[in-house]
Design a protein around this motif. Structure first.
Motif, mmCIF file in Angstrom:
data_model
loop_
_atom_site.group_PDB
_atom_site.id
_atom_site.type_symbol
_atom_site.label_atom_id
_atom_site.label_comp_id
_atom_site.label_asym_id
_atom_site.label_seq_id
_atom_site.Cartn_x
_atom_site.Cartn_y
_atom_site.Cartn_z
ATOM 1 N N MET A 150 0.828 -1.207 0.000
ATOM 2 C CA MET A 150 0.000 0.000 0.000
ATOM 3 C C MET A 150 0.859 1.253 0.000
ATOM 4 O O MET A 150 0.569 2.230 -0.694
ATOM 5 N N SER A 151 1.941 1.235 0.802
ATOM 6 C CA SER A 151 2.709 2.465 0.955
ATOM 7 C C SER A 151 3.656 2.708 -0.225
ATOM 8 O O SER A 151 4.003 3.840 -0.516
ATOM 9 N N MET A 152 4.075 1.644 -0.916
ATOM 10 C CA MET A 152 5.081 1.842 -1.952
ATOM 11 C C MET A 152 4.529 1.842 -3.369
ATOM 12 O O MET A 152 5.052 2.528 -4.239
ATOM 13 N N ALA A 153 3.500 1.050 -3.614
ATOM 14 C CA ALA A 153 3.136 0.767 -4.996
ATOM 15 C C ALA A 153 2.252 1.838 -5.610
ATOM 16 O O ALA A 153 1.444 2.470 -4.934
ATOM 17 N N ASP A 154 2.426 2.056 -6.925
ATOM 18 C CA ASP A 154 1.478 2.865 -7.677
ATOM 19 C C ASP A 154 0.214 2.057 -7.909
ATOM 20 O O ASP A 154 -0.884 2.570 -7.789
ATOM 21 N N ARG A 155 0.413 0.810 -8.276
ATOM 22 C CA ARG A 155 -0.733 -0.072 -8.455
ATOM 23 C C ARG A 155 -0.431 -1.421 -7.842
ATOM 24 O O ARG A 155 0.727 -1.837 -7.747
ATOM 25 N N ILE A 156 -1.489 -2.095 -7.439
ATOM 26 C CA ILE A 156 -1.338 -3.392 -6.798
ATOM 27 C C ILE A 156 -2.229 -4.398 -7.512
ATOM 28 O O ILE A 156 -3.379 -4.089 -7.831
ATOM 29 N N ALA A 157 -1.685 -5.598 -7.778
ATOM 30 C CA ALA A 157 -2.535 -6.696 -8.228
ATOM 31 C C ALA A 157 -2.699 -7.643 -7.057
ATOM 32 O O ALA A 157 -1.711 -8.106 -6.500
ATOM 33 N N VAL A 158 -3.941 -7.886 -6.672
ATOM 34 C CA VAL A 158 -4.179 -8.842 -5.597
ATOM 35 C C VAL A 158 -4.458 -10.191 -6.240
ATOM 36 O O VAL A 158 -5.321 -10.310 -7.108
ATOM 37 N N MET A 159 -3.676 -11.192 -5.821
ATOM 38 C CA MET A 159 -3.832 -12.526 -6.406
ATOM 39 C C MET A 159 -4.374 -13.498 -5.382
ATOM 40 O O MET A 159 -4.142 -13.360 -4.180
ATOM 41 N N SER A 160 -5.117 -14.470 -5.879
ATOM 42 C CA SER A 160 -5.601 -15.546 -5.022
ATOM 43 C C SER A 160 -5.695 -16.797 -5.873
ATOM 44 O O SER A 160 -6.296 -16.773 -6.954
ATOM 45 N N ALA A 161 -5.087 -17.874 -5.412
ATOM 46 C CA ALA A 161 -5.132 -19.165 -6.098
ATOM 47 C C ALA A 161 -4.856 -19.042 -7.598
ATOM 48 O O ALA A 161 -5.592 -19.573 -8.418
ATOM 49 N N GLY A 162 -3.810 -18.328 -7.949
ATOM 50 C CA GLY A 162 -3.392 -18.254 -9.343
ATOM 51 C C GLY A 162 -4.119 -17.217 -10.180
ATOM 52 O O GLY A 162 -3.734 -16.951 -11.308
ATOM 53 N N ARG A 163 -5.161 -16.630 -9.646
ATOM 54 C CA ARG A 163 -5.916 -15.644 -10.422
ATOM 55 C C ARG A 163 -5.673 -14.240 -9.886
ATOM 56 O O ARG A 163 -5.409 -14.051 -8.703
ATOM 57 N N VAL A 164 -5.813 -13.268 -10.783
ATOM 58 C CA VAL A 164 -5.750 -11.879 -10.344
ATOM 59 C C VAL A 164 -7.162 -11.452 -9.959
ATOM 60 O O VAL A 164 -8.084 -11.518 -10.769
ATOM 61 N N GLU A 165 -7.321 -11.061 -8.705
ATOM 62 C CA GLU A 165 -8.650 -10.682 -8.234
ATOM 63 C C GLU A 165 -8.968 -9.236 -8.620
ATOM 64 O O GLU A 165 -10.087 -8.905 -8.968
ATOM 65 N N GLN A 166 -7.978 -8.387 -8.493
ATOM 66 C CA GLN A 166 -8.203 -6.975 -8.794
ATOM 67 C C GLN A 166 -6.871 -6.275 -9.005
ATOM 68 O O GLN A 166 -5.881 -6.595 -8.353
ATOM 69 N N VAL A 167 -6.855 -5.317 -9.924
ATOM 70 C CA VAL A 167 -5.676 -4.474 -10.120
ATOM 71 C C VAL A 167 -6.129 -3.040 -9.957
ATOM 72 O O VAL A 167 -7.020 -2.589 -10.674
ATOM 73 N N ASP A 168 -5.536 -2.325 -9.032
ATOM 74 C CA ASP A 168 -5.972 -0.950 -8.799
ATOM 75 C C ASP A 168 -4.933 -0.198 -7.994
ATOM 76 O O ASP A 168 -3.971 -0.786 -7.504
#
Ligand SMILES: Nc1ncnc2c1ncn2[C@@H]1O[C@H](COP(=O)(O)OP(=O)(O)OP(=O)(O)O)[C@@H](O)[C@H]1O
Ligand SMILES: [Mg+2]
Lengths: 359, 297
Positions: A207-225
């Motif tokens: 949260m503190s470093m990234a411009d954007r984050i991809a949250v992954m779960s079980a091999g899938r990307v849940e959200q990129v924001d």
């Protein structure tokens, strides 16, 4: 902030299977130039596998990876690992045990065939950056875990690649050094203009470093924001649970919110498009407010309050709702245990999501 | 007060640990002392004594055994042995390293099968295996008949009773002793090191030369010693496959004890081989230390 930057790497439908395990499952991601991109997710969700596919050490079973180059697009999957303009800092460091710190770091520059003087100078600079100037002649075996991690980092950044992949780069450092290194990484990124993809399972770090984050779960990307959007507008229940803490209510989708059995219509706005009638309403603890009887949406009993210095949380038990709700407020909580309280939130602070698994 | 209590306590603990170590190491040490040190001392003392008329020794001190060993006949036999053992070792390394490397790349199930195959020859008698080579290599043997029938050579080759045959026999006998330690060494190298090298811009071969090879060199040195030492001392292969024409120091030593009955001179020869090998060990250890940088990797 980074929306208008051109795309550097574009992954489409990337899939990697290890026997029965789908380590990476149909992942499509765009990494933009000069951005600080974080991959966040629980252990075993495929973060390392994704990085290794980018570096060329796993060959995906399906999908494409394209990099925008100065002379048109490059199909990364067609390139051998040593030809990709990508450097990876390994999760287990992978330092060469038979070489000194200095030679470890110089190795990549020597492969480029740079003149000796330049190599010496760049190695000295990067050693300074990671604070290991005094250890240049040491062998990796004689370093502490954190020092090894910094050598691994130095070895990767000294090449100034177009894309730098860092697999949990700071996990072995103590808090203070870690904060310093976080700043240092950000500074490097601005100065050198490298695109960073950083794997972490520390969400605060992401949260503190990234411009954007991809949250992954079980091999899938849940959200990129962006971190803020991820927090305020989680796209799935998994993301809402994984990022920060949240209160969730299960019910049926209704106009203006979710109809929750026993609690009635609770206000919220839908995120994304879903067709399923089942829905989950998510409200962040700091969006819950204590209000008077008349405007209360939910009534419950305070079962505990905790003071964190500058911030407090109040746990409220609500009849008919599994588990207590958490409310957080500035300063101290002025309610006694056992008090009956009324809770409310603004409709735009409630997020209506499809239940886990359904889309 | 606590310190006065813990100090003797700690001493006792250390004594107990030492005691435990002695119990575990004891039998092995005892065995080695009895059956290695004592014969070694006997050999050492014989070297300075005079030969008895029918074998054995007379208790008269002399250095003449040493000067005899410096005779060019014996020096050339020693040189010949070093040459044959050296060629055998180099060939074993050249054949054994790639084999060991290939085995580490097999799926784990096949790795075990391959290792069993490597040591399979040890399950049969050494003499029988060496005789088998005589059958294979003689002028009417299968190797020659294949060569002649294919028209590669006009007449059968002299494959037996020369230096080449001795090397072939020794190589066959000791190749597994090269493959096993090299295999263990390659197996221990973290595959991610190779990946790291490639990530930093090294091609496959370069990464192998820069990372895997130096890290497996100590293992290869151990393999080299495992092959070199018994090759030097072997006297069965030179006798059977060398046809008595190719004399190695092993034959010489055996002859001094069993036929010439010159025990003191046999002892000197045995000692000189041993000293030569100790020097080799020292070099090997020094190289190994340099690679590991003095740290346990
Ligand atoms: N070489 C492999 N062979 C078999 N399975 C593998 C292999 N590499 C990874 N996996 C499996 O793929 C899945 C994803 O692994 P990966 O290492 O990418 O996770 P990760 O997100 O990096 O986890 P962590 O945070 O613990 O490092 C896991 O279930 C793992 O067991
Ligand atoms: Mg990982």
């Amino acid at each position: 902030m980074t929306e208008n930057r051109p795309v550097l790497v574009s992954m489409r439908g990337l899939t990697k299977r290890f026997g029965e395990t789908l380590a990476v499952d149909d992942v499509s991601l765009d990494i933009r130039q000069n951005e600080f991109f974080a991959l966040l997710g629980p252990s075993g969700c495929g973060k390392t596998t994704l990085l290794r596919s980018l570096a060329g050490f796993e060959y995906p079973d399906g999908g494409t990876i394209t990099m925008t180059g100065d002379q048109g697009d490059i199909d990364l999957l067609a390139l051998a690992p040593e030809r990709r303009p990508v450097n990876l800092m390994f999760q287990s460091y992978a330092l060469f045990p038979h070489m000194s710190v200095e030679r470890n770091i110089a190795y990549g520059l020597q492969r480029e065939g740079l003149p000796k003087d330049e190599i010496r100078q760049r190695v000295a600079e990067v050693l300074e950056t990671v604070g290991l100037s005094g250890k240049s002649k040491a062998r990796p075996a004689s370093l502490s875990g954190g020092q090894r991690q910094r050598v691994a980092l130095a070895r990767a950044i000294v090449k100034r690649p177009r894309l730098l992949l860092l697999d949990e780069p700071l996990s072995a450092l103590d808090r203070k050094v870690r904060a310093e290194m976080q700043l240092e990484l950000k500074r490097l990124q601005h100065e050198v203009g490298i695109t960073f993809v950083v794997v972490t399972h520390d969400q605060e770090e992401a949260m503190s470093m990234a411009d954007r984050i991809a949250v992954m779960s079980a091999g899938r990307v849940e959200q990129v924001d962006s971190p803020v959007d991820l927090y305020q507008r989680p796209a799935t229940v998994f993301v809402a649970d994984f990022i920060g803490s949240s209160n969730s209510f299960v019910g049926v989708r209704a106009a203006g919110g979710v109809d929750v059995p026993g609690l009635g219509l609770l206000p919220g706005h839908p995120v994304g498009e879903t067709s399923s009638p089942q829905a989950v309403l998510v409200v962040r603890p700091e969006d819950l407010r204590l209000v008077d009887d008349a405007s209360g949406l939910i009534t419950g009993t305070v079962i505990e309050t905790q003071f964190y210095g500058g911030r407090s949380t109040i746990a409220v038990e609500v009849a008919g709702h599994p588990g207590p709700l958490t409310l957080s407020c500035q300063g101290t909580a002025d309610v006694m245990r056992g008090t009956t309280v009324h809770l409310a939130w603004a409709a735009d602070r409630g997020v209506v999501l499809a239940p886990q698994g359904g889309r | 007060m606590t310190s006065t209590q813990t100090a003797p306590g700690r001493g006792a603990a250390r004594r107990r640990a030492l005691g435990a170590r002695a119990v575990f190491a004891g039998p092995g040490l005892l065995y080695l002392t009895a059956f290695m040190t004592i014969p070694l001392l006997i050999v050492l003392s014989y070297a300075f004594l005079t030969r008895g008329r029918f074998g054995g020794v007379k208790l008269e001190l002399t250095l003449s055994n040493f000067s005899k060993a410096l005779d060019s006949t014996y020096l050339s036999i020693l040189g010949n042995s070093v040459l044959i053992a050296g060629i055998t070792t180099v060939l074993a390394l050249a054949l054994g390293y790639p084999t060991a490397y290939a085995i580490t790349r097999l799926p784990s199930r096949w790795r075990t099968v391959a290792l069993v195959l490597v040591v399979l020859p040890f399950w049969s008698n050494f003499l029988i295996r060496t005789y088998a080579w005589i059958v294979l290599l003689n002028s009417e043997g299968p190797v020659n008949s294949v060569l002649v029938n294919l028209g590669i050579v006009g007449a059968p080759l002299d494959l037996l009773y020369n230096r080449g045959a001795v090397v072939v026999g020794l190589l066959y006998a000791y190749l597994p002793l090269m493959i096993l330690p090299v295999y263990a060494a390659i197996e221990r190298v973290d595959p991610q090191l190779q990946e790291a090298a490639r990530n930093l811009g090294a091609g496959k071969i370069r990464a192998f030369l820069d990372v895997t090879l130096p890290l497996t060199l100590p293992g290869a040195m151990i393999g080299a010693i495992f092959v070199f030492v018994p090759s030097m001392g072997n006297f069965v292969v030179p006798e059977l496959l060398g046809g008595g024409k190719t004399v190695m120091v092993g034959n010489l030593i055996r002859d001094q004890f069993l036929e010439a009955r010159n025990w003191p001179f046999g002892a000197v020869l045995a000692l000189s081989v041993m000293i030569f090998l100790v020097v080799l060990f020292a070099i090997q250890a020094a190289i190994g230390r340099r690679i590991n940088g003095g740290a346990r990797a």
